[in-house]
Design a protein around this motif. Structure first.
Motif, PDB file in Angstrom:
ATOM      1  N   MET A  82       0.827  -1.205   0.000  1.00  0.00           N
ATOM      2  CA  MET A  82       0.000   0.000   0.000  1.00  0.00           C
ATOM      3  C   MET A  82       0.863   1.257   0.000  1.00  0.00           C
ATOM      4  O   MET A  82       0.571   2.230  -0.714  1.00  0.00           O
ATOM      5  N   LYS A  83       1.931   1.254   0.783  1.00  0.00           N
ATOM      6  CA  LYS A  83       2.817   2.413   0.815  1.00  0.00           C
ATOM      7  C   LYS A  83       3.439   2.667  -0.550  1.00  0.00           C
ATOM      8  O   LYS A  83       3.494   3.812  -1.027  1.00  0.00           O
ATOM      9  N   ARG A  84       3.883   1.609  -1.210  1.00  0.00           N
ATOM     10  CA  ARG A  84       4.493   1.742  -2.531  1.00  0.00           C
ATOM     11  C   ARG A  84       3.456   2.187  -3.565  1.00  0.00           C
ATOM     12  O   ARG A  84       3.748   3.038  -4.421  1.00  0.00           O
ATOM     13  N   ALA A  85       2.249   1.648  -3.489  1.00  0.00           N
ATOM     14  CA  ALA A  85       1.201   2.019  -4.437  1.00  0.00           C
ATOM     15  C   ALA A  85       0.848   3.496  -4.306  1.00  0.00           C
ATOM     16  O   ALA A  85       0.689   4.202  -5.314  1.00  0.00           O
ATOM     17  N   ARG A  86       0.733   3.976  -3.089  1.00  0.00           N
ATOM     18  CA  ARG A  86       0.403   5.390  -2.894  1.00  0.00           C
ATOM     19  C   ARG A  86       1.538   6.303  -3.371  1.00  0.00           C
ATOM     20  O   ARG A  86       1.294   7.332  -3.998  1.00  0.00           O
ATOM     21  N   ARG A  87       2.768   5.898  -3.061  1.00  0.00           N
ATOM     22  CA  ARG A  87       3.905   6.729  -3.457  1.00  0.00           C
ATOM     23  C   ARG A  87       4.011   6.832  -4.981  1.00  0.00           C
ATOM     24  O   ARG A  87       4.154   7.931  -5.529  1.00  0.00           O
ATOM     25  N   LEU A  88       3.919   5.707  -5.668  1.00  0.00           N
ATOM     26  CA  LEU A  88       4.016   5.721  -7.124  1.00  0.00           C
ATOM     27  C   LEU A  88       2.828   6.424  -7.762  1.00  0.00           C
ATOM     28  O   LEU A  88       2.982   7.166  -8.752  1.00  0.00           O
TER      29      LEU A  88
ATOM     30  N   ASP B  71       0.940   8.794  -6.447  1.00  0.00           N
ATOM     31  CA  ASP B  71       1.053  10.241  -6.232  1.00  0.00           C
ATOM     32  C   ASP B  71       2.087  10.859  -7.181  1.00  0.00           C
ATOM     33  O   ASP B  71       1.871  11.948  -7.724  1.00  0.00           O
ATOM     34  N   ALA B  72       3.208  10.156  -7.371  1.00  0.00           N
ATOM     35  CA  ALA B  72       4.223  10.668  -8.295  1.00  0.00           C
ATOM     36  C   ALA B  72       3.697  10.696  -9.726  1.00  0.00           C
ATOM     37  O   ALA B  72       3.938  11.657 -10.476  1.00  0.00           O
TER      38      ALA B  72
ATOM     39  N   VAL C 266       1.272  13.423 -14.666  1.00  0.00           N
ATOM     40  CA  VAL C 266       0.276  13.259 -15.720  1.00  0.00           C
ATOM     41  C   VAL C 266      -0.714  14.426 -15.779  1.00  0.00           C
ATOM     42  O   VAL C 266      -1.312  14.677 -16.830  1.00  0.00           O
ATOM     43  N   ARG C 267      -0.883  15.143 -14.684  1.00  0.00           N
ATOM     44  CA  ARG C 267      -1.869  16.225 -14.685  1.00  0.00           C
ATOM     45  C   ARG C 267      -1.538  17.331 -15.701  1.00  0.00           C
ATOM     46  O   ARG C 267      -2.433  17.776 -16.439  1.00  0.00           O
TER      47      ARG C 267
END
Length: 225
Positions: free
Chosen positions: A41-47, A49-50, A55-56
């Motif tokens: 979960m920590k890795r999924a959120r970090r990637l 968010d990056a 992409v925005r």
């Protein structure tokens, strides 16, 4: 008479030892799953968010080819948000000439399916925590019954009801019960914590999917072709 843990272990029968070892194994499995899911979960959120930060600006410029390249790159290939964007854009492009349903609707349907898939992947292994939390107390209770049986066997063997005859069996019963409760409490707390984290992440992914659909509707096929 004082009984150490080693003495209690040596006094246990085969079945009681099997119950105790089973509980310890369940606790270890729950610990491994909990730590592994927290890291995931920590890795999924970090990637994610990056990826969202990169992409925005591309969405604002309607630069779909670069968005696709970014989502396919090695840096974000396995990020949940990048995968979601990739699925949506590919479904949109594949249906751009389909007048029956429309590319935006096809993208929306694909995003709905992939959201369920990504959520299931993120919760992989949670069944171990749920099973441990629900069954460990009963397994400990089974160990209690075994310990009580051992205690009564001690009474029968000694021909009396003194504390020395039953202390080993009672201690065995209480320790197995305590282990079962400790394992269950830890598993339930970990399960509830991870469930809350997964629910929060799933909601953010749903918002991202809705934002992507809004973007595709606004794009009108001009830059996504």
């Amino acid at each position: 008479m004082e009984l150490s843990l080693l003495e209690i272990w040596e006094s246990m029968g085969f079945l009681a030892r099997a119950v105790a070892l089973g509980l310890v194994g369940m606790g270890f499995a729950s610990l491994v799953v909990g730590i592994e899911r927290m890291l995931v979960m920590k890795r999924a959120r970090r990637l994610s968010d990056a990826f969202a930060g990169k992409v925005r600006p591309l969405m604002e410029d309607r630069d779909v080819p670069t968005m696709l390249d970014l989502s396919r790159g090695a840096e974000f290939e396995k990020a949940p948000l990048a995968r979601l964007v990739r699925y949506g854009l590919l479904a949109y492009q594949a249906s751009i000439d389909d007048p029956a349903v429309g590319p935006v609707e096809m993208a929306r349907r694909e995003l709905t399916r992939k959201l369920e898939l990504l959520d299931a992947e993120s919760r992989r292994g949670m069944g171990i925590l749920a099973s441990t939390g629900s069954t460990a107390p009963f397994i400990g209770l089974f160990g209690t019954v075994i310990g009580i049986i051992t205690a009564f066997q001690g009474i029968a063997a000694s021909g009396g009801g003194g504390i020395a005859a039953v202390s080993a069996g009672i201690a065995e019963a209480l320790i197995v019960t305590a282990v079962g409760l400790a394992v269950a409490i830890a598993a339930v707390l970990t399960f509830n914590y991870l469930t809350a984290r997964f629910d929060s992440f799933a909601m953010s992914m749903q918002h991202a999917a809705s934002e992507l659909v809004d973007y595709l509707e606004g794009a009108g096929g001009r830059s996504a072709q």
